[in-house]
Design a protein around this motif. Structure first.
Motif, PDB file in Angstrom:
ATOM      1  N   ILE A  65       0.863  -1.179   0.063  1.00  0.00           N
ATOM      2  CA  ILE A  65      -0.013   0.117   0.011  1.00  0.00           C
ATOM      3  C   ILE A  65       0.864   1.243  -0.118  1.00  0.00           C
ATOM      4  CG2 ILE A  65      -1.538   1.357   1.463  1.00  0.00           C
ATOM      5  CD1 ILE A  65      -2.855  -1.520   2.274  1.00  0.00           C
ATOM      6  N   SER A  66       1.933   1.096   0.661  1.00  0.00           N
ATOM      7  CA  SER A  66       2.855   2.407   0.764  1.00  0.00           C
ATOM      8  C   SER A  66       3.544   2.661  -0.476  1.00  0.00           C
ATOM      9  CB  SER A  66       3.986   2.063   1.875  1.00  0.00           C
ATOM     10  OG  SER A  66       3.272   1.998   3.232  1.00  0.00           O
ATOM     11  N   THR A  67       3.930   1.528  -1.129  1.00  0.00           N
ATOM     12  CA  THR A  67       4.538   1.614  -2.376  1.00  0.00           C
ATOM     13  C   THR A  67       3.679   2.112  -3.338  1.00  0.00           C
ATOM     14  OG1 THR A  67       6.014  -0.263  -2.181  1.00  0.00           O
ATOM     15  CG2 THR A  67       5.677   0.230  -4.474  1.00  0.00           C
ATOM     16  N   LEU A  68       2.414   1.631  -3.496  1.00  0.00           N
ATOM     17  CA  LEU A  68       1.361   2.251  -4.503  1.00  0.00           C
ATOM     18  C   LEU A  68       1.010   3.519  -4.329  1.00  0.00           C
ATOM     19  CD1 LEU A  68      -0.846  -0.757  -4.805  1.00  0.00           C
ATOM     20  CD2 LEU A  68       0.518   0.011  -6.414  1.00  0.00           C
ATOM     21  N   GLU A  69       1.017   4.040  -3.014  1.00  0.00           N
ATOM     22  CA  GLU A  69       0.853   5.493  -2.690  1.00  0.00           C
ATOM     23  C   GLU A  69       1.853   6.289  -3.112  1.00  0.00           C
ATOM     24  OE1 GLU A  69       0.136   5.615   1.579  1.00  0.00           O
ATOM     25  OE2 GLU A  69      -2.162   5.139   1.264  1.00  0.00           O
ATOM     26  N   ARG A  70       2.974   5.739  -3.297  1.00  0.00           N
ATOM     27  CA  ARG A  70       4.220   6.722  -3.439  1.00  0.00           C
ATOM     28  C   ARG A  70       4.204   6.734  -4.862  1.00  0.00           C
ATOM     29  NH1 ARG A  70       8.984   4.982  -5.476  1.00  0.00           N
ATOM     30  NH2 ARG A  70       8.670   2.679  -4.944  1.00  0.00           N
ATOM     31  N   TYR A  71       4.020   5.778  -5.839  1.00  0.00           N
ATOM     32  CA  TYR A  71       3.611   5.753  -7.215  1.00  0.00           C
ATOM     33  C   TYR A  71       2.374   6.614  -7.495  1.00  0.00           C
ATOM     34  CZ  TYR A  71       6.848   2.220  -8.175  1.00  0.00           C
ATOM     35  OH  TYR A  71       8.087   1.390  -8.620  1.00  0.00           O
ATOM     36  N   LYS A  72       1.416   6.689  -6.831  1.00  0.00           N
ATOM     37  CA  LYS A  72      -0.053   7.615  -6.981  1.00  0.00           C
ATOM     38  C   LYS A  72       0.800   8.975  -6.953  1.00  0.00           C
ATOM     39  CE  LYS A  72      -4.398   8.372  -5.514  1.00  0.00           C
ATOM     40  NZ  LYS A  72      -5.336   8.517  -4.362  1.00  0.00           N
ATOM     41  N   ARG A  73       1.433   9.309  -5.994  1.00  0.00           N
ATOM     42  CA  ARG A  73       1.955  10.614  -5.872  1.00  0.00           C
ATOM     43  C   ARG A  73       2.695  11.148  -6.786  1.00  0.00           C
ATOM     44  NH1 ARG A  73       2.406   8.911  -0.395  1.00  0.00           N
ATOM     45  NH2 ARG A  73       4.563   8.685  -0.623  1.00  0.00           N
ATOM     46  N   GLU A  74       3.638  10.322  -7.336  1.00  0.00           N
ATOM     47  CA  GLU A  74       4.568  10.489  -8.724  1.00  0.00           C
ATOM     48  C   GLU A  74       3.972  10.860  -9.878  1.00  0.00           C
ATOM     49  OE1 GLU A  74       7.248   7.249  -8.871  1.00  0.00           O
ATOM     50  OE2 GLU A  74       8.420   7.847  -7.121  1.00  0.00           O
ATOM     51  N   ILE A  75       2.748  10.169 -10.023  1.00  0.00           N
ATOM     52  CA  ILE A  75       1.845  10.099 -11.207  1.00  0.00           C
ATOM     53  C   ILE A  75       1.106  11.671 -11.263  1.00  0.00           C
ATOM     54  CG2 ILE A  75       0.074   9.339 -12.468  1.00  0.00           C
ATOM     55  CD1 ILE A  75       0.949   6.507 -11.708  1.00  0.00           C
TER      56      ILE A  75
ATOM     57  N   GLY B  92       9.697  -0.700 -12.513  1.00  0.00           N
ATOM     58  CA  GLY B  92       9.487  -1.266 -10.887  1.00  0.00           C
ATOM     59  C   GLY B  92       7.977  -1.444 -10.781  1.00  0.00           C
ATOM     60  N   LEU B  93       6.986  -0.258 -11.561  1.00  0.00           N
ATOM     61  CA  LEU B  93       5.763  -0.422 -10.917  1.00  0.00           C
ATOM     62  C   LEU B  93       5.167  -1.772 -11.501  1.00  0.00           C
ATOM     63  CD1 LEU B  93       3.135   0.840 -10.121  1.00  0.00           C
ATOM     64  CD2 LEU B  93       2.762   1.837 -12.655  1.00  0.00           C
ATOM     65  N   SER B  94       5.590  -2.410 -12.623  1.00  0.00           N
ATOM     66  CA  SER B  94       5.000  -3.611 -13.129  1.00  0.00           C
ATOM     67  C   SER B  94       5.744  -4.740 -12.284  1.00  0.00           C
ATOM     68  CB  SER B  94       5.448  -3.936 -14.512  1.00  0.00           C
ATOM     69  OG  SER B  94       5.136  -2.997 -15.490  1.00  0.00           O
ATOM     70  N   SER B  95       6.709  -4.812 -12.010  1.00  0.00           N
ATOM     71  CA  SER B  95       6.962  -5.531 -10.751  1.00  0.00           C
ATOM     72  C   SER B  95       6.320  -5.793  -9.444  1.00  0.00           C
ATOM     73  CB  SER B  95       8.979  -5.337 -10.599  1.00  0.00           C
ATOM     74  OG  SER B  95       9.416  -6.422  -9.492  1.00  0.00           O
ATOM     75  N   THR B  96       6.291  -4.400  -8.999  1.00  0.00           N
ATOM     76  CA  THR B  96       5.490  -4.291  -7.661  1.00  0.00           C
ATOM     77  C   THR B  96       4.103  -4.931  -7.998  1.00  0.00           C
ATOM     78  OG1 THR B  96       6.635  -2.488  -7.177  1.00  0.00           O
ATOM     79  CG2 THR B  96       4.558  -2.710  -5.921  1.00  0.00           C
ATOM     80  N   ILE B  97       3.310  -4.631  -8.981  1.00  0.00           N
ATOM     81  CA  ILE B  97       2.061  -5.378  -9.284  1.00  0.00           C
ATOM     82  C   ILE B  97       2.032  -6.704  -9.471  1.00  0.00           C
ATOM     83  CG2 ILE B  97       0.163  -5.442 -10.864  1.00  0.00           C
ATOM     84  CD1 ILE B  97       0.564  -2.528 -11.634  1.00  0.00           C
ATOM     85  N   LEU B  98       3.134  -7.443 -10.159  1.00  0.00           N
ATOM     86  CA  LEU B  98       3.092  -8.785 -10.058  1.00  0.00           C
ATOM     87  C   LEU B  98       3.396  -9.521  -8.834  1.00  0.00           C
ATOM     88  CD1 LEU B  98       3.498 -11.187 -11.767  1.00  0.00           C
ATOM     89  CD2 LEU B  98       5.901 -11.019 -12.243  1.00  0.00           C
ATOM     90  N   GLN B  99       4.184  -8.718  -7.849  1.00  0.00           N
ATOM     91  CA  GLN B  99       4.392  -9.212  -6.726  1.00  0.00           C
ATOM     92  C   GLN B  99       3.232  -9.201  -5.628  1.00  0.00           C
ATOM     93  OE1 GLN B  99       7.812  -7.206  -4.730  1.00  0.00           O
ATOM     94  NE2 GLN B  99       9.196  -7.829  -6.393  1.00  0.00           N
TER      95      GLN B  99
END
Length: 366
Positions: A33-43, A54-61
């Motif tokens: 959840i913390s990683t996704l929130e970080r990506y959301k803020r960057e977008i 990195g985003l694709s790897s996170t989603i796969l994990q």
């Protein structure tokens, strides 16, 4: 007890499995959840280029982790269902087969039961409920007994509110009986007062109180030494006060005459064995269970109650038509044995030389 242990074992396994996997999955989910929130803020900010790899790897994990969590949750659900099955297996919900349907049929028996329930309510200080129960049941109870419960419960409430004076007054009125049973109640009350003074921060007053009131307890030197040691190491006063209240309830016999609690405890202790015996008798013997008011079977419940008399002469169980009879010498035999031993209008005790008339024997009711 075995049934409770079986259910407890399954619950312990379930809790152990949760403690093993639960925190692990919670940590992973919070990290994702913390990683996704970080990506959301960057977008949203568009201040830097997104790391698509990195985003694709996170989603796969995340997908793999969620799949593992879902599979583990399915296994947990199976374990939870197993607990329910264990409860159904070890606990029988229908106990009517082990009950005596003839009990409490007459108005007199119902009145006795209602009085026992009412006295239980008085004993537990449920005065308004008890009075309403009296009114709706249409019964009356002894006012002296009601007043006794009122006084004893007032003392218990006073002890809980740190007022020992009513308890000291009761001890003074019943000192002979308490000394006969070697009760520690009076000493424990003085000990609690000593600790209450000590908790107020007045050590000198506490020592003066100890010297004044502990001097009569010459047989409690070790207890007095331990109490004086509390000047340096104060104990848990609340726990000691609870112990004193329990001791007062015991010494005042407030705990001994609660017939409703005794009956419930005996019944709960005997019920599992009674159900097993009932099943065995109905399978092997037939209708014996339904044909007798009592069964000649001893069940260990931890209570010293035994209402079945077996004649020492004929080796038969007594009943309504064959009650136990006490002879003038004090020996007890069954009525059938008494009739068989009668000779020419006289009866000689089979255990001693005493002779008597058969009519002099008295029926014993348990």
């Amino acid at each position: 007890m075995e049934s409770c242990q079986a259910v407890e074992a399954d619950i312990d396994k379930l809790i152990a499995k949760y403690n093993k996997y639960g925190p692990k999955w919670q940590f992973q989910l919070h990290r994702f959840i913390s990683t996704l929130e970080r990506y959301k803020r960057e977008i949203e900010s568009q201040s830097s280029e997104i790391d698509k790899c990195g985003l694709s790897s996170t989603i796969l994990q995340m997908k793999l982790a969620i799949k593992d969590i879902s599979n583990e949750h399915r296994r947990w659900h199976s374990d939870v269902s197993r607990v329910g099955k264990t409860i159904d297996k070890n606990f029988i919900s229908d106990y009517t087969e082990a009950s005596n349907k003839k009990a409490f049929k007459t108005d007199h028996e119902k009145e006795i039961l209602n009085k026992i329930i009412c006295m239980h309510l008085y004993r537990d200080s449920k005065w308004e409920v008890a009075e309403e129960f009296l009114k709706e049941a249409g019964i009356t109870v002894d006012d002296k007994q009601k007043q006794r419960y009122l006084n004893l419960n007032h003392i218990v409430d006073s002890l809980r509110q740190k007022d020992p004076m009513p308890a000291f007054e009761w001890v003074f009125q019943n000192r002979v009986q308490l000394d006969a049973k070697k009760s520690d109640l009076e000493f424990k009350l003085h000990q609690i007062v000593f600790l209450d003074i000590l908790n107020r921060g007045d050590q000198y007053e506490a020592v003066v109180y100890a010297r004044t009131n502990f001097s009569r307890f010459i047989d409690k030197q070790k207890e007095i030494q331990s109490t004086m040691g509390m000047l340096l190491y104060p104990p848990n006063v609340a726990q000691m006060r609870t112990e004193v209240i329990d001791l007062f309830i015991k010494d005042s016999c407030l705990s001994d005459d609660d017939m409703l609690s005794v009956c419930v405890n005996v019944g709960c202790s005997a019920l599992p064995a009674l159900l097993d015996i009932k099943q065995a008798i109905c399978r092997d013997v037939g209708g014996v269970w339904n044909e007798n008011d009592e069964l000649p079977i001893k069940i260990d419940t931890g209570f010293a109650y035994h209402s079945v008399f077996a004649c020492p002469i004929l080796r038969t169980r007594s009943g309504t038509s064959n009650p136990p009879m006490m002879l003038v010498c004090g020996h007890v035999i069954s009525k059938d044995a008494l009739n068989k031993l009668e000779r020419s209008g006289r009866l000689k005790c089979p255990y001693c030389p005493k002779e008597q008339l058969p009519s002099e024997a008295r029926t014993i009711n348990f």
